[in-house]
Design a protein around this motif. Structure first.
Motif: not given
Length: 462
Positions: A144-145, A162-185
């Motif tokens: 989850k970065p 070019l001459q002048g001013d700028f304003f900028g933003s960048v944003r990156f998100t990721r959300d990964l979740n994997e759950t295992w439920v198991g029954l073993s014999w």
């Protein structure tokens, strides 16, 4: 996350942001995607008490009921299986991304949180005789970065004309979740041979977004505005099985496990793209949103071999696991759409393809006293990413290495494990002009990617 938008013919990325004055942030958006996905790795997380400190190198070892995951054939060979086992890992991780784009922009992610846990136990049923039934619940993937940066300055940093001013933003998100439920014999055809099978239901949820915006005003009164947003999300349910065989004789152990590819059941997802740019030399507007899409997810066949050898109070453990490649498939398949300002038919590609990988781990266990043991181990976690697949949701190309140390001891009737692990990895992305299929006002571009993690391990079995 790379750009998932493509044309039937190459060159869309150039057509979306053709002017040099709106190139910088889209370039940054595409480049930084390399810095924040780690779902192309298979050995990131380990489970259980001794198995956690041995880096998972226990396929040929009879250690504890974490065998429900590592080798279900070993469950019936455990002399005194714990009824319940649980583990918690506290992780401090850092991810840094330093692009060489002629600016001092750095993107960094620092996270301190609980890593995936593990809970397993022996079923209190005896109708199967000496056969063993066990359950397990654990998080197989968790990442989850979130990385963002805000920058302002002179327009000459973006376009030297070019001459002048700028304003900028960048944003990156990721959300990964994997759950295992198991029954073993598991059962023992003979006193030294164990066989078993685990069936897992896997639930995977993943979403990601990347956003960039740029506004500027030149000294001549010319305005500049550019935004880029790409996002996807999906969930998926599938089945898979792990078959295991273990042979334990005179202090030596051998193990073999086969994990089947996934059988897809059902899932749902959505995608969004919104690209716009308004500048003296470029005007672009492209937007699309689709939901209610069926999702598909695939995982590879894997084969693991393990061995253990005990001499006096010291036991050596070794495991290697090979993961077969996965041909490219579509996780989501949205319908093509027409770019509003371009007139071209476009599509959003949410795909995955994985290369074959061979990981290995080795560990040393030394018993100082009957209820006190020390551990040290090393393992690899190589990336299965296939380079140059720009629509792939997995873009972590770096290999990771881990070292782990710790101790296990008994307090009353409980077995307690304490330890720490350190992991490191990184790579340098080069030739980004070819990678992005577009020119750059800054010349050759590179980016240093660095990953570090420090984990504190606590496991309890009763």
């Amino acid at each position: 996350m790379h750009s998932f938008v493509s044309k039937a013919t190459p060159g869309l990325k150039r057509s979306l942001f053709s002017g040099s004055s709106v190139l910088w942030f889209p370039t940054l958006l595409l480049l930084a995607g390399n810095a924040w996905a780690q779902d192309a790795h298979y050995w990131t997380w380990q489970y259980g008490t001794g198995a956690n400190l041995l880096s998972g190198a226990v396929v040929g070892s009879v250690v504890d009921i974490s065998a429900a995951y590592y080798n279900p054939g070993a469950l019936a060979l455990i002399d005194e299986p714990n009824l319940i086992q649980t583990s918690k890992v506290l992780e401090l991780s850092s991810l840094s991304f330093e692009p060489d784009l002629g600016t001092d922009l750095d993107l960094n992610h620092l996270r301190f949180d609980f890593a995936p846990g593990f809970v397993a136990g022996i079923m209190p049923f005896h109708f199967l005789g000496d056969d063993v039934l066990a359950y397990s619940i654990f998080t197989r993937q968790l990442f989850k970065p979130s990385m963002d940066e805000v920058r302002s300055g002179s327009l000459s940093q973006i376009d030297t004309t070019l001459q002048g001013d700028f304003f900028g933003s960048v944003r990156f998100t990721r959300d990964l979740n994997e759950t295992w439920v198991g029954l073993s014999w598991s059962r023992t055809p003979s006193t030294k041979l164990g066989i078993g099978i685990s069936q897992f239901v896997a639930y995977r949820s993943q979403k990601g977004s990347s956003r960039a915006s740029l506004q500027g005003l030149s000294d001549q009164g010319e305005t500049l505005f550019a935004t880029s947003e790409q996002a996807f999300s999906y969930w998926n349910v599938r089945l898979l099985w792990k078959i295991g065989v273990t042979f334990d004789w005179l202090g030596a152990g051998l193990g073999l496990t086969i994990t089947t590819p996934s059988v897809n059941l059902f899932g749902d997802g959505r995608v969004l793209v919104n690209e716009s740019a308004f500048a003296p030399d470029s005007t672009v507007f492209v937007a699309d949103y689709q939901e209610g899409l069926s999702s598909t997810y695939r995982t590879p066949l894997s084969i693991a071999l393990g061995a253990a050898y005990k001499r006096d109070a010291t036991t050596l453990h070794f495991t290697a696991e090979w993961f077969k490649e996965v041909d490219q498939f579509s996780i989501l398949e949205p319908d093509p759409f027409v770019g509003q300002s371009l007139g071209d038919t476009l599509r959003v590609d949410i795909t995955q393809a994985l290369d074959n990988v061979l990981n290995f781990g080795l560990g040393v266990e030394h018993r100082f006293k009957p209820h006190l043991s020390g551990y040290a181990s090393f393992r690899t976690d190589f990336s299965a990413m296939i380079p140059d697949n720009t629509s792939d949701v997995s873009v972590a190309s770096w290999d990771i290495y881990y070292i782990t140390t710790g101790a296990a001891f008994r307090i009353g009737t409980a077995d307690l494990t304490l330890g720490a692990a350190f992991g490191w990895g990184g790579n340098e992305v080069q030739d980004l002009n070819d990678y992005l299929d577009q020119g750059s006002p800054f010349g050759p571009e590179t980016a240093d990617l660095k990953y570090r993690t420090l984990r504190f391990i606590l496991a309890l079995a009763i």
